[in-house]
Design a protein around this motif. Structure first.
Motif, mmCIF file in Angstrom:
data_model
loop_
_atom_site.group_PDB
_atom_site.id
_atom_site.type_symbol
_atom_site.label_atom_id
_atom_site.label_comp_id
_atom_site.label_asym_id
_atom_site.label_seq_id
_atom_site.Cartn_x
_atom_site.Cartn_y
_atom_site.Cartn_z
ATOM 1 N N ARG A 168 -6.039 4.231 -4.920
ATOM 2 C CA ARG A 168 -6.400 4.948 -5.866
ATOM 3 C C ARG A 168 -8.097 4.716 -5.314
ATOM 4 O O ARG A 168 -8.888 6.148 -5.017
ATOM 5 N N ALA A 169 -9.013 3.611 -4.992
ATOM 6 C CA ALA A 169 -10.101 3.873 -4.288
ATOM 7 C C ALA A 169 -10.013 4.457 -2.851
ATOM 8 O O ALA A 169 -10.745 5.196 -2.457
ATOM 9 N N ALA A 177 -13.640 4.464 6.416
ATOM 10 C CA ALA A 177 -13.083 3.835 6.997
ATOM 11 C C ALA A 177 -12.351 2.306 6.892
ATOM 12 O O ALA A 177 -11.829 1.452 6.891
ATOM 13 N N ALA A 178 -13.884 1.725 6.461
ATOM 14 C CA ALA A 178 -13.911 0.973 5.939
ATOM 15 C C ALA A 178 -13.193 0.635 4.766
ATOM 16 O O ALA A 178 -12.510 -0.462 4.083
ATOM 17 N N VAL A 179 -12.924 1.737 3.910
ATOM 18 C CA VAL A 179 -11.880 1.615 2.385
ATOM 19 C C VAL A 179 -10.618 1.680 3.209
ATOM 20 O O VAL A 179 -9.747 1.151 2.418
ATOM 21 N N ASN A 180 -10.419 2.768 3.867
ATOM 22 C CA ASN A 180 -8.678 2.544 4.947
ATOM 23 C C ASN A 180 -8.825 1.118 5.234
ATOM 24 O O ASN A 180 -7.615 0.883 4.790
ATOM 25 N N LEU A 181 -9.372 0.552 5.499
ATOM 26 C CA LEU A 181 -8.824 -0.675 6.192
ATOM 27 C C LEU A 181 -8.987 -2.154 4.777
ATOM 28 O O LEU A 181 -7.785 -2.550 4.735
ATOM 29 N N LEU A 182 -10.151 -1.711 3.711
ATOM 30 C CA LEU A 182 -9.820 -2.486 2.883
ATOM 31 C C LEU A 182 -8.753 -2.199 1.513
ATOM 32 O O LEU A 182 -7.396 -3.379 1.187
ATOM 33 N N VAL A 183 -8.243 -0.717 1.545
ATOM 34 C CA VAL A 183 -7.322 -0.500 1.066
ATOM 35 C C VAL A 183 -5.730 -0.928 1.419
ATOM 36 O O VAL A 183 -4.605 -1.770 0.732
ATOM 37 N N PHE A 184 -5.508 -0.665 2.734
ATOM 38 C CA PHE A 184 -4.866 -1.285 3.023
ATOM 39 C C PHE A 184 -4.034 -2.521 3.105
ATOM 40 O O PHE A 184 -3.276 -3.129 2.814
#
Length: 202
Positions: free
Chosen positions: A110-111, A140-147
């Motif tokens: 969802r993020a 990019a930062a949120v994508n990394l955290l979500v992963f």
């Protein structure tokens, strides 16, 4: 009172008028509240009240998905968007917990949906950061955290009951981060072919 037309709903979701931006801002606040609920969900008792909130969120997200797809106009093109599949995964994670299938790790998506939506960048700071390096860095930062959190959730849902060293979600997060950064995790090792595949995937 007549029902809103497709054009009116499309303006709410995708427009840049003052009332459209207000609607999008309210929905962003709802999204942030939903993400906060997802964060605290593992730490609160799963009572009837919890499941009532869970299914209420699922109902609202389903209505949102249907209205977005309908107002978009081209359903086939809409179904090809990664954000649709991310939202669908989140919706499934909300529907199935009562039946004992642990898909909670998918809720981190969802993020991803929130930060990738054009509406988010239209509303934040009056659109100042839209299509800028700031937006690219944040995505990019949120994508990394979500992963990382999705992988940690996947590890936890599959291996928590099978690996003695994994006592909590923090252990699963620790394993995922140390695997991703190749720093080595020592005493936490996932067993079997599935464990090796998950480690390779991370």
């Amino acid at each position: 009172m007549s029902l809103p037309t497709r054009a009116q709903v499309r303006e709410l979701y995708f427009g840049e008028s003052s009332y459209a931006l207000r609607f999008q801002a309210v929905w962003i606040i709802f999204d942030l509240a939903v993400i906060a609920f997802f964060i605290i969900a593992p730490f609160v008792p799963h009572t009837a009240v919890f499941y009532a909130f869970d299914y209420l969120i699922a109902l609202l997200l389903l209505a949102d998905m249907v209205l977005r797809a309908w107002s978009y106009g081209d359903i086939k093109r809409w179904l090809k968007r990664p954000l649709f599949w991310a939202d669908l995964a989140v919706l499934l994670s909300l529907i199935v917990p009562f039946y004992g299938i642990n898909l909670g790790f998918l809720r981190a998506l969802r993020a991803y949906s929130l930060i990738q939506e054009a509406a988010f960048w239209r509303v934040i700071a009056g659109g100042r950061y839209r299509d800028t390096p700031v937006a690219d860095t944040a995505k990019a930062a949120v994508n990394l955290l979500v992963f990382v959190f999705v992988m940690a959730g996947l590890v936890h849902s599959i291996f928590a009951a099978r690996v003695a060293a994994i006592d909590s979600y923090i252990d699963s997060l620790y394993f995922s981060v140390t695997t991703l950064t190749t720093t080595g995790f020592g005493y936490i090792v996932l067993p079997g072919v599935a464990g090796r595949l998950i480690s390779i995937l991370i």
